[in-house]
Design a protein around this motif. Structure first.
Motif, PDB file in Angstrom:
ATOM      1  N   UNK A 158       0.928  -1.308   0.139  1.00  6.36           N
ATOM      2  CA  UNK A 158      -0.037  -0.135  -0.128  1.00  6.36           C
ATOM      3  C   UNK A 158       0.992   1.280  -0.008  1.00  6.36           C
ATOM      4  N   UNK A 159       2.002   1.439   1.097  1.00  5.41           N
ATOM      5  CA  UNK A 159       2.691   2.363   0.906  1.00  5.41           C
ATOM      6  C   UNK A 159       3.770   2.593  -0.357  1.00  5.41           C
ATOM      7  N   UNK A 160       4.031   1.520  -0.916  1.00  2.82           N
ATOM      8  CA  UNK A 160       4.856   1.527  -2.169  1.00  2.82           C
ATOM      9  C   UNK A 160       4.172   1.872  -3.570  1.00  2.82           C
ATOM     10  N   UNK A 161       2.783   1.681  -3.375  1.00  7.92           N
ATOM     11  CA  UNK A 161       1.816   1.862  -4.379  1.00  7.92           C
ATOM     12  C   UNK A 161       1.857   3.509  -4.343  1.00  7.92           C
ATOM     13  N   UNK A 162       1.496   4.110  -3.253  1.00  8.39           N
ATOM     14  CA  UNK A 162       1.291   5.497  -2.905  1.00  8.39           C
ATOM     15  C   UNK A 162       2.323   6.343  -3.406  1.00  8.39           C
ATOM     16  N   UNK A 163       3.807   5.776  -2.896  1.00  5.18           N
ATOM     17  CA  UNK A 163       4.876   6.410  -3.194  1.00  5.18           C
ATOM     18  C   UNK A 163       5.244   6.570  -4.658  1.00  5.18           C
ATOM     19  N   UNK A 164       5.132   5.256  -5.471  1.00  3.05           N
ATOM     20  CA  UNK A 164       5.410   5.201  -6.911  1.00  3.05           C
ATOM     21  C   UNK A 164       4.534   6.330  -7.587  1.00  3.05           C
ATOM     22  N   UNK A 165       3.198   6.256  -7.228  1.00  2.00           N
ATOM     23  CA  UNK A 165       2.198   7.192  -8.141  1.00  2.00           C
ATOM     24  C   UNK A 165       2.666   8.580  -7.790  1.00  2.00           C
ATOM     25  N   UNK A 166       3.152   9.048  -6.391  1.00  2.00           N
ATOM     26  CA  UNK A 166       3.440  10.430  -6.221  1.00  2.00           C
ATOM     27  C   UNK A 166       4.632  10.575  -6.931  1.00  2.00           C
ATOM     28  N   UNK A 167       5.846   9.952  -7.053  1.00  5.45           N
ATOM     29  CA  UNK A 167       6.891   9.955  -7.835  1.00  5.45           C
ATOM     30  C   UNK A 167       6.771  10.271  -9.487  1.00  5.45           C
ATOM     31  N   UNK A 224      14.234   4.502  -5.735  1.00  5.42           N
ATOM     32  CA  UNK A 224      13.268   4.136  -5.185  1.00  5.42           C
ATOM     33  C   UNK A 224      13.220   2.490  -5.282  1.00  5.42           C
ATOM     34  N   UNK A 225      13.351   1.717  -6.241  1.00  2.00           N
ATOM     35  CA  UNK A 225      13.240   0.182  -6.079  1.00  2.00           C
ATOM     36  C   UNK A 225      14.282  -0.436  -5.590  1.00  2.00           C
ATOM     37  N   UNK A 226      15.594   0.188  -5.729  1.00  2.00           N
ATOM     38  CA  UNK A 226      16.704  -0.293  -5.049  1.00  2.00           C
ATOM     39  C   UNK A 226      16.533  -0.241  -3.510  1.00  2.00           C
ATOM     40  N   UNK A 277       9.376  -4.548  -6.015  1.00  2.00           N
ATOM     41  CA  UNK A 277       9.810  -3.931  -7.131  1.00  2.00           C
ATOM     42  C   UNK A 277       8.689  -3.782  -8.176  1.00  2.00           C
ATOM     43  N   UNK A 278       8.031  -5.198  -8.479  1.00  2.00           N
ATOM     44  CA  UNK A 278       6.943  -5.114  -9.625  1.00  2.00           C
ATOM     45  C   UNK A 278       5.857  -4.122  -9.330  1.00  2.00           C
ATOM     46  N   UNK A 279       5.573  -4.359  -7.885  1.00  2.00           N
ATOM     47  CA  UNK A 279       4.338  -3.132  -7.394  1.00  2.00           C
ATOM     48  C   UNK A 279       4.810  -1.768  -7.852  1.00  2.00           C
ATOM     49  N   UNK A 280       6.058  -1.343  -7.648  1.00  2.00           N
ATOM     50  CA  UNK A 280       6.397   0.279  -7.753  1.00  2.00           C
ATOM     51  C   UNK A 280       6.356   0.215  -9.229  1.00  2.00           C
ATOM     52  N   UNK A 281       6.993  -0.507 -10.139  1.00  2.00           N
ATOM     53  CA  UNK A 281       6.922  -0.093 -11.435  1.00  2.00           C
ATOM     54  C   UNK A 281       5.369  -0.096 -11.848  1.00  2.00           C
ATOM     55  N   UNK A 282       4.365  -1.183 -11.489  1.00  2.00           N
ATOM     56  CA  UNK A 282       3.175  -0.920 -12.211  1.00  2.00           C
ATOM     57  C   UNK A 282       2.179   0.226 -11.610  1.00  2.00           C
ATOM     58  N   UNK A 283       2.826   0.492 -10.435  1.00  2.00           N
ATOM     59  CA  UNK A 283       1.848   1.800  -9.885  1.00  2.00           C
ATOM     60  C   UNK A 283       2.531   2.975 -10.385  1.00  2.00           C
ATOM     61  N   UNK A 284       3.739   3.059 -10.778  1.00  2.00           N
ATOM     62  CA  UNK A 284       4.105   4.327 -11.315  1.00  2.00           C
ATOM     63  C   UNK A 284       3.519   4.502 -12.630  1.00  2.00           C
TER      64      UNK A 284
END
Length: 342
Positions: A110-119, A247-249, A262-269
């Motif tokens: 949940x946090x990583x989805x929100x952060x990736x979208x914000x980025x 962010x991913x690393x 990592x996949x969650x971050x890319x997909x959300x971004x």
């Protein structure tokens, strides 16, 4: 209250009447005023041209409608000046809002989805920012030279360990892990060589591109309104995928290199702004390259004292424990690219 008088004096230049000063880390302070307002006071050891450039870019970012970050607002009483000094020879201090909230949890989807979208929203707004040339930090087109310089340090130290007769801790570490590091570095450089990096840079230059430069979880704060970016000392003109790499690393290192995060971050971004296949390939360059080990070896070469060198050896050992976990992650990264872009 026993407070550092020079910090009180600097705070007064920003119209801040301090009652409490908490040391967050060296040269960073949380200030509380008599009315309960909280501010962050930070020493900035950077040229004033760069500080002015940073301020101009971030205030223009706000004019583009992006407000999810902590920086001075010139329209407020405490934001009318960019910096203050305790004396003329001292480094400048900046004052930014202290955001109430918490850092995101790298193990939380949940946090990583929100952060990736914000980025991603930050990068979209950054395209429209009018950026002055004076004082800018522009790294577009410079990845090959930066990575090559790091690789040369790595290769030199690995060769010394392999072909020399030394039995130092560094020699033993590099005899065990050096070939693996060199192999990863070569693979990253090969991906970069075969990519459309220069064309991607030219496109980014035409369209506009702003990069935070150190967009790990610790440089976000989850507030009641959502994630906000903080700490802009590394603000630069560069490809957006460098921020995504950071962010991913840094999130992956904290969660044991679980690729699902990592996949969650890319997909959300990509729900906000899709990456091209070329950009994804450039993202993999930095994830493949053993940058941490190279930075440590570069500093080790420059170190003069034995105590300092021992500290770098300790950091290198820690980095090697991380490297042992990264190979399966990189394999899944490749598989994900094939599935997503082919």
């Amino acid at each position: 209250m026993q407070a550092n008088q020079s910090i009180v004096e600097v705070a007064q230049k920003f119209n801040v009447d301090v009652t409490t000063i908490d040391v967050v880390k060296p040269d960073v302070y949380r200030l509380v005023t008599r009315t309960g307002e909280q501010h962050c006071l930070k020493r900035m050891g950077y040229p004033l041209d760069y500080l002015n450039w940073m301020d101009s870019a971030l205030n223009d970012l706000r004019r583009q409608g992006f407000n999810s970050f902590a920086w001075r607002d010139p329209q407020t009483p405490h934001g009318k000046i960019l910096f203050g000094k305790s004396n003329a020879s001292d480094s400048p201090y900046i004052l930014t809002p202290w955001l109430p909230g918490r850092h995101p949890d790298p193990t939380s989807s949940e946090d990583m989805i929100a952060v990736a979208k914000a980025l991603s929203y930050f990068h979209l707004a950054g395209r429209a920012v009018k950026i002055s040339k004076k004082g800018e930090q522009n790294l577009l087109g410079k990845w090959p030279s930066r990575l090559k310089a790091s690789f040369e340090v790595l290769q030199r130290e690995v060769d010394k360990a392999k072909y020399g007769k030394g039995e130092s801790e560094l020699d033993l570490i590099l005899r065990e892990h050096g070939d693996q590091l060199v192999e990863r570095a070569n693979k990253a450089l090969e991906i970069l060589k075969k990519s459309d990096y220069q064309a991607t840079c030219k496109k980014a230059e035409r369209e506009g591109t702003l990069c935070h430069g150190d967009s790990g979880p610790k440089n976000f704060v989850i507030t009641a309104e959502g994630p906000s970016l903080i700490d802009f000392e590394t603000l630069r003109i560069d490809l957006r995928v460098y921020d995504l790499f950071r962010l991913i690393r840094l999130a992956s290192k904290k969660n044991g290199w679980d690729f699902s995060i990592a996949q969650t971050i890319v997909d959300s971004y990509c729900t906000v702004s899709e990456l091209t296949s070329d950009e994804y390939g450039l993202l993999s360059v930095w994830l493949q390259f053993p940058g941490k080990a190279c930075r440590i070896l570069t500093r080790y070469e420059r170190a003069t004292g034995s105590k300092e060198k021992r500290e770098f050896i300790r950091k290198l050992k820690k980095a090697m424990r991380v490297e042992e976990k990264i190979s399966p992650f990189l394999q899944k990264l490749t598989e994900y690219a094939i599935e997503r872009y082919n």
